[in-house]
Design a protein around this motif. Structure first.
Motif, PDB file in Angstrom:
ATOM      1  N   SER A  21      30.077 -11.173   5.508  1.00  0.00           N
ATOM      2  CA  SER A  21      30.278 -12.079   4.390  1.00  0.00           C
ATOM      3  C   SER A  21      29.591 -11.563   3.129  1.00  0.00           C
ATOM      4  CB  SER A  21      29.695 -13.444   4.760  1.00  0.00           C
ATOM      5  OG  SER A  21      28.281 -13.325   4.915  1.00  0.00           O
ATOM      6  N   SER A  23      27.335 -13.499  -0.378  1.00  0.00           N
ATOM      7  CA  SER A  23      26.635 -14.738  -0.738  1.00  0.00           C
ATOM      8  C   SER A  23      27.494 -15.654  -1.612  1.00  0.00           C
ATOM      9  CB  SER A  23      25.332 -14.403  -1.461  1.00  0.00           C
ATOM     10  OG  SER A  23      25.619 -13.650  -2.628  1.00  0.00           O
ATOM     11  N   PRO A  26      33.446 -18.377  -1.354  1.00  0.00           N
ATOM     12  CA  PRO A  26      33.666 -19.759  -0.918  1.00  0.00           C
ATOM     13  C   PRO A  26      34.212 -19.855   0.513  1.00  0.00           C
ATOM     14  CG  PRO A  26      34.927 -19.279  -2.919  1.00  0.00           C
ATOM     15  CD  PRO A  26      34.228 -18.020  -2.525  1.00  0.00           C
ATOM     16  N   CYS A  28      33.553 -17.774   2.901  1.00  0.00           N
ATOM     17  CA  CYS A  28      32.406 -17.478   3.770  1.00  0.00           C
ATOM     18  C   CYS A  28      31.554 -18.731   3.953  1.00  0.00           C
ATOM     19  CB  CYS A  28      31.549 -16.354   3.180  1.00  0.00           C
ATOM     20  SG  CYS A  28      32.420 -14.787   2.971  1.00  0.00           S
ATOM     21  N   ARG A  29      31.346 -19.457   2.855  1.00  0.00           N
ATOM     22  CA  ARG A  29      30.577 -20.710   2.929  1.00  0.00           C
ATOM     23  C   ARG A  29      31.272 -21.706   3.848  1.00  0.00           C
ATOM     24  NH1 ARG A  29      29.058 -19.802  -2.423  1.00  0.00           N
ATOM     25  NH2 ARG A  29      30.874 -20.836  -3.275  1.00  0.00           N
ATOM     26  N   ARG A  32      30.850 -20.564   7.480  1.00  0.00           N
ATOM     27  CA  ARG A  32      29.468 -20.800   7.896  1.00  0.00           C
ATOM     28  C   ARG A  32      29.266 -22.284   8.227  1.00  0.00           C
ATOM     29  NH1 ARG A  32      27.298 -19.442   3.330  1.00  0.00           N
ATOM     30  NH2 ARG A  32      27.459 -17.229   3.796  1.00  0.00           N
ATOM     31  N   ALA A  33      29.742 -23.162   7.340  1.00  0.00           N
ATOM     32  CA  ALA A  33      29.602 -24.607   7.558  1.00  0.00           C
ATOM     33  C   ALA A  33      30.375 -25.045   8.802  1.00  0.00           C
ATOM     34  CB  ALA A  33      30.097 -25.364   6.326  1.00  0.00           C
TER      35      ALA A  33
END
Length: 96
Positions: A21, A23, A26, A28-29, A32-33
Motif C-alpha cells: 500500500s 499512506s 483511499p 488502501c485505507r 485496511r479498515a
C-alpha cells in the motif's frame, strides 16, 4: 506422527494476507479498515517507504501480469488481487 495426522484432520484454515500500500491511497485505507473490521490479521507494507517492499511488489505485479504502480496489491494465501473490491476480497477470504 500424531501431530501431523492431527493437523491434517483439523478443519482450521490459516489465512495469510499481505497488502502492499501507500499512506495516501483511499482504496488502501478502505482495505485496511475492512480487514480490521472483520478481524482479519494482515501484514502491510508501504511501497513508498520500504524499498524492499517496493521491489517485492513490482516482482509480484509483473509475475501476475498486473500493472506496477496501482495499489493496493493484496495477496491472500498466494492469490493476488490488485485494487480493493469489498465483494472480491470477502469472497477470497471465505475461500481461504
Amino acid at each position: 506422527s500424531a501431530a501431523a495426522s492431527g493437523a491434517a484432520t483439523a478443519p482450521q484454515r490459516k489465512l495469510q494476507v499481505i497488502m502492499f500500500s501507500t499512506s495516501w491511497c483511499p482504496s488502501c485505507r478502505a482495505a485496511r479498515a475492512f480487514f480490521q473490521s472483520k478481524g482479519v490479521p494482515f501484514r502491510e507494507f508501504d511501497v513508498e517507504r520500504n524499498p524492499q517492499a517496493a521491489r517485492a511488489y513490482v516482482a509480484i505485479a509483473r509475475k501476475h501480469g498486473l500493472r506496477p504502480g496501482a495499489v493496493p496489491l493484496i495477496v491472500i494465501n498466494g492469490k493476488v488481487y490488485q485494487g480493493f473490491s469489498r465483494l472480491q476480497i470477502a469472497s477470497a477470504l471465505n475461500q481461504g
